[in-house]
Design a protein around this motif. Structure first.
Motif, mmCIF file in Angstrom:
data_model
loop_
_atom_site.group_PDB
_atom_site.id
_atom_site.type_symbol
_atom_site.label_atom_id
_atom_site.label_comp_id
_atom_site.label_asym_id
_atom_site.label_seq_id
_atom_site.Cartn_x
_atom_site.Cartn_y
_atom_site.Cartn_z
ATOM 1 N N ASN A 1 -45.744 -4.202 -7.177
ATOM 2 C CA ASN A 1 -46.454 -3.178 -7.931
ATOM 3 C C ASN A 1 -46.064 -3.183 -9.408
ATOM 4 O O ASN A 1 -44.899 -3.435 -9.746
ATOM 5 C CB ASN A 1 -46.144 -1.795 -7.342
ATOM 6 C CG ASN A 1 -46.636 -1.669 -5.915
ATOM 7 O OD1 ASN A 1 -47.818 -1.434 -5.677
ATOM 8 N ND2 ASN A 1 -45.734 -1.830 -4.953
ATOM 9 N N PRO A 2 -47.010 -2.897 -10.301
ATOM 10 C CA PRO A 2 -46.704 -2.877 -11.740
ATOM 11 C C PRO A 2 -45.597 -1.894 -12.100
ATOM 12 O O PRO A 2 -44.829 -2.141 -13.033
ATOM 13 C CB PRO A 2 -48.038 -2.469 -12.379
ATOM 14 C CG PRO A 2 -49.080 -2.835 -11.375
ATOM 15 C CD PRO A 2 -48.444 -2.637 -10.039
ATOM 16 N N ASP A 3 -45.524 -0.771 -11.378
ATOM 17 C CA ASP A 3 -44.491 0.217 -11.672
ATOM 18 C C ASP A 3 -43.306 0.117 -10.718
ATOM 19 O O ASP A 3 -42.462 1.022 -10.659
ATOM 20 C CB ASP A 3 -45.071 1.635 -11.627
ATOM 21 C CG ASP A 3 -45.724 1.962 -10.293
ATOM 22 O OD1 ASP A 3 -45.855 1.048 -9.446
ATOM 23 O OD2 ASP A 3 -46.117 3.130 -10.101
ATOM 24 N N GLY A 4 -43.238 -0.987 -9.971
ATOM 25 C CA GLY A 4 -42.137 -1.180 -9.035
ATOM 26 C C GLY A 4 -40.827 -1.459 -9.755
ATOM 27 O O GLY A 4 -40.801 -2.124 -10.793
ATOM 28 N N VAL A 5 -39.734 -0.960 -9.190
ATOM 29 C CA VAL A 5 -38.401 -1.150 -9.759
ATOM 30 C C VAL A 5 -37.499 -1.726 -8.670
ATOM 31 O O VAL A 5 -37.376 -1.128 -7.596
ATOM 32 C CB VAL A 5 -37.814 0.187 -10.267
ATOM 33 C CG1 VAL A 5 -36.400 -0.021 -10.798
ATOM 34 C CG2 VAL A 5 -38.704 0.794 -11.333
ATOM 35 N N PRO A 6 -36.873 -2.887 -8.926
ATOM 36 C CA PRO A 6 -35.973 -3.456 -7.915
ATOM 37 C C PRO A 6 -34.608 -2.779 -7.977
ATOM 38 O O PRO A 6 -33.987 -2.699 -9.035
ATOM 39 C CB PRO A 6 -35.871 -4.931 -8.329
ATOM 40 C CG PRO A 6 -36.078 -4.913 -9.814
ATOM 41 C CD PRO A 6 -37.030 -3.777 -10.096
ATOM 42 N N LEU A 7 -34.143 -2.277 -6.842
ATOM 43 C CA LEU A 7 -32.853 -1.586 -6.793
ATOM 44 C C LEU A 7 -32.051 -2.054 -5.579
ATOM 45 O O LEU A 7 -32.606 -2.237 -4.498
ATOM 46 C CB LEU A 7 -33.052 -0.071 -6.713
ATOM 47 C CG LEU A 7 -33.748 0.616 -7.894
ATOM 48 C CD1 LEU A 7 -33.982 2.089 -7.588
ATOM 49 C CD2 LEU A 7 -32.931 0.452 -9.171
ATOM 50 N N ARG A 8 -30.762 -2.219 -5.795
ATOM 51 C CA ARG A 8 -29.864 -2.593 -4.699
ATOM 52 C C ARG A 8 -29.319 -1.330 -4.049
ATOM 53 O O ARG A 8 -28.850 -0.413 -4.728
ATOM 54 C CB ARG A 8 -28.707 -3.445 -5.221
ATOM 55 C CG ARG A 8 -27.750 -3.937 -4.128
ATOM 56 C CD ARG A 8 -26.726 -4.902 -4.684
ATOM 57 N NE ARG A 8 -25.742 -4.221 -5.501
ATOM 58 C CZ ARG A 8 -24.575 -3.738 -5.042
ATOM 59 N NH1 ARG A 8 -24.277 -3.859 -3.751
ATOM 60 N NH2 ARG A 8 -23.726 -3.154 -5.848
ATOM 61 N N VAL A 9 -29.387 -1.275 -2.737
ATOM 62 C CA VAL A 9 -28.928 -0.107 -1.989
ATOM 63 C C VAL A 9 -27.409 -0.128 -1.863
ATOM 64 O O VAL A 9 -26.822 -1.116 -1.423
ATOM 65 C CB VAL A 9 -29.578 -0.071 -0.590
ATOM 66 C CG1 VAL A 9 -28.992 1.066 0.237
ATOM 67 C CG2 VAL A 9 -31.082 0.076 -0.714
ATOM 68 N N VAL A 10 -26.788 0.962 -2.268
ATOM 69 C CA VAL A 10 -25.336 1.125 -2.174
ATOM 70 C C VAL A 10 -25.048 2.322 -1.273
ATOM 71 O O VAL A 10 -25.709 3.365 -1.381
ATOM 72 C CB VAL A 10 -24.709 1.351 -3.567
ATOM 73 C CG1 VAL A 10 -23.211 1.613 -3.461
ATOM 74 C CG2 VAL A 10 -24.976 0.149 -4.475
ATOM 75 N N ALA A 11 -24.070 2.177 -0.385
ATOM 76 C CA ALA A 11 -23.698 3.259 0.517
ATOM 77 C C ALA A 11 -22.989 4.355 -0.288
ATOM 78 O O ALA A 11 -21.865 4.165 -0.749
ATOM 79 C CB ALA A 11 -22.798 2.748 1.631
ATOM 80 N N ARG A 12 -23.650 5.481 -0.439
ATOM 81 C CA ARG A 12 -23.122 6.550 -1.287
ATOM 82 C C ARG A 12 -21.795 7.091 -0.770
ATOM 83 O O ARG A 12 -20.894 7.425 -1.555
ATOM 84 C CB ARG A 12 -24.152 7.670 -1.383
ATOM 85 C CG ARG A 12 -23.776 8.778 -2.372
ATOM 86 C CD ARG A 12 -24.933 9.734 -2.573
ATOM 87 N NE ARG A 12 -25.353 10.354 -1.322
ATOM 88 C CZ ARG A 12 -26.622 10.653 -1.036
ATOM 89 N NH1 ARG A 12 -27.593 10.379 -1.890
ATOM 90 N NH2 ARG A 12 -26.936 11.231 0.107
ATOM 91 N N GLU A 13 -21.662 7.182 0.547
ATOM 92 C CA GLU A 13 -20.439 7.760 1.105
ATOM 93 C C GLU A 13 -19.208 6.917 0.781
ATOM 94 O O GLU A 13 -18.084 7.431 0.727
ATOM 95 C CB GLU A 13 -20.581 7.958 2.622
ATOM 96 C CG GLU A 13 -20.690 6.681 3.443
ATOM 97 C CD GLU A 13 -22.103 6.138 3.570
ATOM 98 O OE1 GLU A 13 -22.318 5.266 4.424
ATOM 99 O OE2 GLU A 13 -22.975 6.592 2.793
ATOM 100 N N LYS A 14 -19.404 5.615 0.556
ATOM 101 C CA LYS A 14 -18.276 4.754 0.195
ATOM 102 C C LYS A 14 -17.871 4.947 -1.259
ATOM 103 O O LYS A 14 -16.697 4.834 -1.601
ATOM 104 C CB LYS A 14 -18.642 3.286 0.454
ATOM 105 C CG LYS A 14 -18.855 2.958 1.922
ATOM 106 C CD LYS A 14 -19.162 1.492 2.125
ATOM 107 C CE LYS A 14 -19.356 1.163 3.602
ATOM 108 N NZ LYS A 14 -19.675 -0.267 3.823
#
Length: 225
Positions: A41-54
């Motif tokens: 998608n033109p407005d797509g943003v690639p993000l890496r998922v990080v475990a917040r609890e860690k």
């Protein structure tokens, strides 16, 4: 105010069958290759998922709907400085509140998600995915009532019971989700009375539907007279 978003799985299937332009492709749902991070998608943003609890050393009830990101990522999602953005996976049913928190270290290109959020969104830790801003339709209804199913995340020691007042829990959930968007079948993990509960939204009743139900009840009472 809490808003609701009804589950869209069936709608997505019908759109695919009809060949509609807004049907979600399989490519949009797949994890991204780290060497390219190309979004569909033109407005797509690639993000890496990080475990917040860690990162935080645990979880907070205040983060039930939060997707913690860097300020630069928030800007890429179209949010003004100091505000937040609604974030989702392409065609996804679950909407998160992307926000930057000053005392939480988040690198650009990362999104910190809790265990329940990763479960609901079907994403894995340390993988890249495409994310898009969620723009609610003008007729998105406010939520009038929310039904939740609760169960213990971990079994209690034998002979030990947990007693939780449903009305008290309901008021707490209302505070935690105030100003957020909730979807059918969304899962949350909360800490109450020294225990962790898994909550699942089993029914979302929009304001208009509740008003109609009340009108019907009043009509029935008048008819009985």
């Amino acid at each position: 105010m809490v808003n609701m978003k009804a589950s869209g799985h069936q709608g997505q299937r019908k759109r695919r069958q009809a060949g509609a332009e807004d049907a979600v492709t399989k490519l949009e749902k797949l994890k991204l290759r780290p060497d390219s991070l190309a979004c569909v998608n033109p407005d797509g943003v690639p993000l890496r998922v990080v475990a917040r609890e860690k990162v935080l050393g645990g979880e907070s009830n205040a983060h039930l709907k939060a997707a913690l990101v860097a300020p630069a990522t928030l800007a890429a999602l179209g949010a003004a400085p100091g505000s937040r953005a609604m974030l989702c996976r392409p065609g996804g049913d679950f909407i998160l509140s992307a926000r930057a928190v000053a005392d939480v270290p988040v690198s650009e290109g990362e999104v910190l998600l809790g265990e329940a959020q990763r479960l609901s969104l079907h994403v894995c830790e340390d993988e890249f995915y495409e994310w898009v801003p969620y723009r609610p339709p003008a007729d998105e209804p406010p939520l009038a009532a929310l039904s939740v199913e609760a169960q213990l995340l971990h079994a209690r020691p034998e002979g030990e019971r947990l007693v939780q007042d449903a009305a008290v829990l309901g008021r707490q959930v209302g505070k935690w989700l105030f100003g957020e968007m909730v979807s059918d079948n969304e899962v949350f993990i909360v800490s109450v009375s020294g225990a962790q509960l898994v909550l699942r939204a089993t029914g979302c009743l929009p304001q208009q539907a509740e008003d109609e139900d009340e009108d019907d009840e009043e009509g029935d009472e008048e008819g009985d007279e």
